[in-house]
Write an enzyme that holds these catalytic residues in place. Structure first.
Site, PDB file in Angstrom:
ATOM      1  N   GLU A 260       7.749   2.124  -6.261  1.00 36.01           N
ATOM      2  CA  GLU A 260       7.896   1.633  -4.883  1.00 36.01           C
ATOM      3  C   GLU A 260       8.130   2.820  -3.953  1.00 36.01           C
ATOM      4  OE1 GLU A 260       7.346  -0.217  -2.588  1.00 36.01           O
ATOM      5  OE2 GLU A 260       8.748  -1.904  -2.495  1.00 36.01           O
ATOM      6  N   ASP A 261       7.730   2.672  -2.694  1.00 38.19           N
ATOM      7  CA  ASP A 261       7.942   3.761  -1.738  1.00 38.19           C
ATOM      8  C   ASP A 261       9.368   3.762  -1.193  1.00 38.19           C
ATOM      9  OD1 ASP A 261       7.549   1.386  -0.332  1.00 38.19           O
ATOM     10  OD2 ASP A 261       6.055   2.187   1.049  1.00 38.19           O
TER      11      ASP A 261
ATOM     12  N   PHE B  38      13.842   4.024  10.790  1.00 39.38           N
ATOM     13  CA  PHE B  38      12.496   3.643  10.363  1.00 39.38           C
ATOM     14  C   PHE B  38      11.679   4.909  10.182  1.00 39.38           C
ATOM     15  CE2 PHE B  38       8.326   1.776  10.260  1.00 39.38           C
ATOM     16  CZ  PHE B  38       8.565   0.644   9.499  1.00 39.38           C
TER      17      PHE B  38
ATOM     18  N   GLY C  32      16.455  -4.388  -0.071  1.00 45.22           N
ATOM     19  CA  GLY C  32      16.421  -4.640  -1.516  1.00 45.22           C
ATOM     20  C   GLY C  32      15.808  -5.985  -1.860  1.00 45.22           C
TER      21      GLY C  32
ATOM     22  N   LYS D 244       0.825  -1.187   0.000  1.00 45.41           N
ATOM     23  CA  LYS D 244       0.000   0.000   0.000  1.00 45.41           C
ATOM     24  C   LYS D 244       0.868   1.249   0.000  1.00 45.41           C
ATOM     25  CE  LYS D 244      -3.321  -2.154   3.145  1.00 45.41           C
ATOM     26  NZ  LYS D 244      -3.855  -2.125   4.522  1.00 45.41           N
TER      27      LYS D 244
ATOM     28  N   ASP E  14      14.780  -0.979   1.166  1.00 42.40           N
ATOM     29  CA  ASP E  14      15.548  -1.101   2.410  1.00 42.40           C
ATOM     30  C   ASP E  14      16.648  -2.149   2.166  1.00 42.40           C
ATOM     31  OD1 ASP E  14      16.442  -1.518   4.985  1.00 42.40           O
ATOM     32  OD2 ASP E  14      14.494  -1.808   5.882  1.00 42.40           O
TER      33      ASP E  14
ATOM     34  N   ARG F 200      -0.025   6.495   7.845  1.00 38.70           N
ATOM     35  CA  ARG F 200      -0.226   6.721   6.408  1.00 38.70           C
ATOM     36  C   ARG F 200      -0.907   8.079   6.193  1.00 38.70           C
ATOM     37  NH1 ARG F 200       1.118   1.898   3.821  1.00 38.70           N
ATOM     38  NH2 ARG F 200       0.398  -0.022   4.763  1.00 38.70           N
TER      39      ARG F 200
END
Ligand code: IMP
Length: 216
Positions: free
Chosen positions: A132-133, A185, A138, A66, A136, A198
């Site tokens: 993609e957002d 993070f 990969g 998402k 990390d 989100r």
């Protein structure tokens, strides 16, 4: 893409949360704003220009859900107004892929992809753009690209808004990167922590309070 072509955000960069408007329900849950919404939008516009310049045929843009959906929407909004190097507009079609690999803030080692066989077969001979957002380790992207290549698309390009600078990386680097960020993070702009954050426009570093408050 080479490191000189993306925006490098360094350890310690960022701005106090109080300098921005953020949803009050997250007031204790963020350490700092790392990338403001305005800067994200400007960078997305530039990424669209770079992609358009390199595109010669219709594109199938694949949104990785998402987390990438807001990035995807803003990128397409820009891309549909642009022309390629030959001065032609670029016909776009959209696909949506679910990929999940995280629980709390650690990789679960599990990668779940959801795509119907019919959709996958339709990729044959097409130019794919995976949106993609964040990359990390990969692992998600390598697995996804490998899987898609089995269906013989003409080309597969990947754009990721963020690339995390981490020792856990498998060295995969997307074709287009918005920002390289420190090994933290981050949440916001549709990036989540257990489905929270989100609804935050900026990309921010989650606080210890936030990690505890929304742990599963
Ligand atoms: P990778 O397989 O380790 O590259 O992880 C990619 C996926 O992990 C992304 O699509 C995100 O869903 C998630 N992820 C990795 N780092 C973060 C983060 O800092 N915030 C939110 N999600 C993240």
């Amino acid at each position: 893409m080479n490191p000189s072509e993306w925006i490098d955000i360094k350890e310690g960069d960022g701005h106090p949360v109080e300098h921005f408007v953020i949803p009050p329900h997250y007031s204790k849950d963020l350490d700092r704003v790392l990338v403001s919404h305005g800067l994200i939008r400007d960078r997305v516009e530039k990424l669209a220009h770079l992609i358009a310049k390199d595109s010669s045929k219709p594109l199938v843009a694949c949104c990785v859900l998402k987390g990438a959906h807001v990035f995807f929407a803003q990128l397409m909004e820009n891309l549909k107004k642009l022309k390629n190097a030959e001065g032609k507009s670029i016909p776009l079609s959209f696909e949506f892929i679910k990929a999940k690999s995280y629980e709390n803030d650690k990789s679960s080692g599990q990668i779940k992809l959801s795509l119907s066989e019919e959709d996958l077969k339709s990729f044959k001979g097409k130019d794919l753009l995976i949106v993609e957002d964040i990359v990390d380790t990969g692992r998600t992207m390598v697995a996804l690209v490998e899987r898609l290549k089995q269906y013989e698309p003409a080309s597969v390009r990947v754009v990721s808004l963020l690339l995390k600078k981490t020792d856990r990386s498998n060295r995969y680097v997307p074709d287009y990167v918005g920002f390289a960020i420190p090994d933290l993070f981050v949440v916001g702009y549709c990036l989540d922590y257990n489905e929270y954050f989100r609804d935050l426009d900026h990309i921010a570093v989650i606080s210890e309070h936030g990690k505890k408050a929304y742990a599963v």
